[in-house]
Scaffold this active site. Sequence first.
Site, PDB file in Angstrom:
ATOM      1  CB  CYS A  70       0.063   4.893   2.058  1.00 44.55           C
ATOM      2  SG  CYS A  70       0.821   4.173   3.540  1.00 44.55           S
ATOM      3  CG  HIS A 121      -0.269   0.514   1.386  1.00 42.19           C
ATOM      4  ND1 HIS A 121       0.586   1.551   1.066  1.00 42.19           N
ATOM      5  CD2 HIS A 121      -1.259   0.547   0.461  1.00 42.19           C
ATOM      6  CE1 HIS A 121       0.133   2.163  -0.020  1.00 42.19           C
ATOM      7  NE2 HIS A 121      -0.982   1.576  -0.401  1.00 42.19           N
ATOM      8  CG  HIS A 133      -3.144   2.829  -3.027  1.00 46.53           C
ATOM      9  ND1 HIS A 133      -1.954   2.145  -3.075  1.00 46.53           N
ATOM     10  CD2 HIS A 133      -3.797   2.485  -4.161  1.00 46.53           C
ATOM     11  CE1 HIS A 133      -1.893   1.422  -4.164  1.00 46.53           C
ATOM     12  NE2 HIS A 133      -3.014   1.605  -4.855  1.00 46.53           N
TER      13      HIS A 133
END
Length: 160
Positions: A70, A121, A133
Amino acid sequence: MRLFFVVLIVMLSGCASSPPVADMKNVQPTSASSQRISVQEFETKLLSFFQQWQGVRYRLGGMSHHGVDCSGLVVLAYSEILALPLPRTTEELAKLGKPISKANLQAGDLVLFKTGWSTRHVGIYLSDSRFLHASTSQGVMISRLDNRYWQQKYWQSRRL
């Protein structure tokens, strides 16, 4: 054997890791507008970037079409679109720029999530509650902030 464990620990640290990085006080976060690019143009460029990366599998520590995580995806996107160097970890990305409320998100803002006790994240907001993402299960994709999972995990947003 010791080297094996050191490498294993580095590999397992993922998006939430915090290895030593350069002093981020010298990095000057910026918005799309200060780079003479409109928010709409930035979103268009993000969507083009997504087309190049769509479906690339998640790989912890990865920063290539063979696999990307990510924070690596965020670093690559900002580097390609704005030539802006960013720190490599989600932890450091979460300190950049200024906090933005969910209601005021614009294309290019970072959206950050607490996905576990100590894991984080990060993605890049597009528009209409969508963000780009690298998903651990589905690779590079676009998801919705109003999805039940992401609503529950939402932590903060930052404007660079």
